[in-house]
Design an enzyme around this catalytic site. Structure first.
Site, PDB file in Angstrom:
ATOM      1  N   GLN A 127      19.775  30.352  43.956  1.00  0.00           N
ATOM      2  CA  GLN A 127      18.667  31.334  44.637  1.00  0.00           C
ATOM      3  C   GLN A 127      18.086  29.913  45.448  1.00  0.00           C
ATOM      4  O   GLN A 127      17.229  30.698  46.088  1.00  0.00           O
ATOM      5  CB  GLN A 127      17.756  31.713  43.358  1.00  0.00           C
ATOM      6  CG  GLN A 127      18.275  32.633  42.396  1.00  0.00           C
ATOM      7  CD  GLN A 127      17.189  32.743  41.152  1.00  0.00           C
ATOM      8  OE1 GLN A 127      16.893  31.877  40.632  1.00  0.00           O
ATOM      9  NE2 GLN A 127      16.730  33.767  41.068  1.00  0.00           N
TER      10      GLN A 127
ATOM     11  N   HIS B 226      19.790  33.708  48.650  1.00  0.00           N
ATOM     12  CA  HIS B 226      18.395  33.846  49.476  1.00  0.00           C
ATOM     13  C   HIS B 226      18.852  33.042  50.728  1.00  0.00           C
ATOM     14  O   HIS B 226      17.887  32.740  51.178  1.00  0.00           O
ATOM     15  CB  HIS B 226      17.221  33.127  48.840  1.00  0.00           C
ATOM     16  CG  HIS B 226      16.973  34.087  47.260  1.00  0.00           C
ATOM     17  ND1 HIS B 226      16.015  33.481  46.572  1.00  0.00           N
ATOM     18  CD2 HIS B 226      17.421  35.165  46.966  1.00  0.00           C
ATOM     19  CE1 HIS B 226      15.866  34.343  45.494  1.00  0.00           C
ATOM     20  NE2 HIS B 226      16.866  35.539  45.858  1.00  0.00           N
TER      21      HIS B 226
ATOM     22  N   CYS C 243      20.190  34.567  73.831  1.00  0.00           N
ATOM     23  CA  CYS C 243      19.604  35.724  74.309  1.00  0.00           C
ATOM     24  C   CYS C 243      18.170  35.742  74.573  1.00  0.00           C
ATOM     25  O   CYS C 243      17.547  37.017  74.827  1.00  0.00           O
ATOM     26  CB  CYS C 243      20.005  36.769  73.286  1.00  0.00           C
ATOM     27  SG  CYS C 243      19.267  37.130  71.888  1.00  0.00           S
TER      28      CYS C 243
ATOM     29  N   ASN D 105      16.832  25.662  30.770  1.00  0.00           N
ATOM     30  CA  ASN D 105      15.657  26.016  31.619  1.00  0.00           C
ATOM     31  C   ASN D 105      14.475  25.337  30.868  1.00  0.00           C
ATOM     32  O   ASN D 105      14.554  25.603  29.552  1.00  0.00           O
ATOM     33  CB  ASN D 105      15.435  27.506  32.055  1.00  0.00           C
ATOM     34  CG  ASN D 105      14.100  27.747  32.980  1.00  0.00           C
ATOM     35  OD1 ASN D 105      14.343  27.038  34.221  1.00  0.00           O
ATOM     36  ND2 ASN D 105      13.267  28.404  32.737  1.00  0.00           N
TER      37      ASN D 105
ATOM     38  N   ILE E  98      16.789  19.193  33.177  1.00  0.00           N
ATOM     39  CA  ILE E  98      17.954  19.279  33.836  1.00  0.00           C
ATOM     40  C   ILE E  98      18.925  18.308  34.150  1.00  0.00           C
ATOM     41  O   ILE E  98      20.035  18.175  33.631  1.00  0.00           O
ATOM     42  CB  ILE E  98      18.021  20.276  34.976  1.00  0.00           C
ATOM     43  CG1 ILE E  98      17.313  21.600  34.600  1.00  0.00           C
ATOM     44  CG2 ILE E  98      19.186  20.727  35.805  1.00  0.00           C
ATOM     45  CD1 ILE E  98      16.680  22.355  35.834  1.00  0.00           C
TER      46      ILE E  98
HETATM   47 ZN   LIG Z   1      20.011  35.690  70.279  1.00  0.00          ZN
END
Ligand SMILES: [Zn+2]
Length: 245
Positions: A91, A111, A147, A210, A228
């Site tokens: 994540q 993510h 662009c 955890n 951890i």
């Molecule tokens: Zn672009």
């Protein structure tokens, strides 16, 4: 018998020893901003140049932290290097698993990644370092050099869908692994969290590392509450040792 496929699922807790702030926690970077969540919400980011300028400033602050992989990231990479098949589902957007030595093709970033930027118009990707250098050089909202479109970090912002291809790979790993180790995640953000249940249902050994309780603790074969950085290396050594037998 071959070595078991080990899936390592990592959340924010994996990177706290690396100095990566928990953005959304009480001390989180985003909390210091009055309307912090807007900086990472797609709709506001696209609509408001001021939000983009503040978002880039935040990225520059985080980048300056220069986070390095910690003992837990290294232990995962060493497990893989030692011959155990390993896939990482994360994540986190910090890229620290790869920096520790995990091959990029074996890391699925649910993510996205904060190490790249992507153009929202032509989808061209380039390095975050390059974008932050332009910010430092006085361009507060750098546009796509190809662009002219709006650039954003290649992370999944609030209001954006997870990449279905990445999620598909992650689900396949969850269903196909023999051991699923969830590390430093509260397992509460869906659909990512449901991968733990998927793995358990498919017969994998579920291990949860955890600090706090998770909704999947009752399904787990083993729950580890120790820090951890100290808990993960011996745990992964044990898995590697068991694997050959
Ligand atoms: Zn672009």
């Amino acid at each position: 018998m071959g070595k078991p496929l080990v899936a390592v699922f990592s959340g924010a807790g994996m990177s706290t020893d690396s100095g990566i702030p928990d953005y959304r926690g009480p001390q989180g970077l985003w909390r210091r901003e009055p309307d912090a969540e807007k900086l990472v919400t797609y709709e506001y980011y696209m609509a408001d140049p001021e939000i983009r300028r503040r978002s880039w400033q935040m990225r520059a602050e985080i980048g300056a932290l220069g986070a390095r992989p910690n003992a837990a990231h290294v232990a995962v990479a060493e497990l893989e290097r030692g011959g155990t098949p390993v896939r990482v589902i994360t994540q986190n957007v910090d890229g620290l698993h790869q920096l520790a030595g995990m091959p990029a093709r074996k890391v699925f970033e649910l993510h996205g990644t904060a190490r790249s930027v992507v153009c929202t118009a032509c989808h061209a990707r380039s390095g975050m370092d390059e974008a932050l250098a332009r910010v430092a050089a006085g361009d507060p909202d750098p546009a796509c050099t190809a662009c002219g479109g709006i650039l954003k970090p290649a992370t999944v912002m609030f209001g954006q869908r997870l990449d279905p291809v990445v999620l598909g790979h992650a689900m396949a790993v969850a269903k196909g692994c023999q051991v699923f180790v969830a590390v430093g995640s509260t397992l509460q953000v869906q659909p990512a969290a449901s991968l733990a249940g998927m793995a358990a249902e498919a017969g994998a050994r579920l291990i949860i590392v955890n600090a706090e309780e998770t909704p999947y603790d009752s399904l787990a074969d083993e729950v580890v509450r120790e820090p951890i950085g100290t808990a993960l290396p011996p745990l992964l050594h044990r898995i590697a040792a068991e694997g050959g037998t």
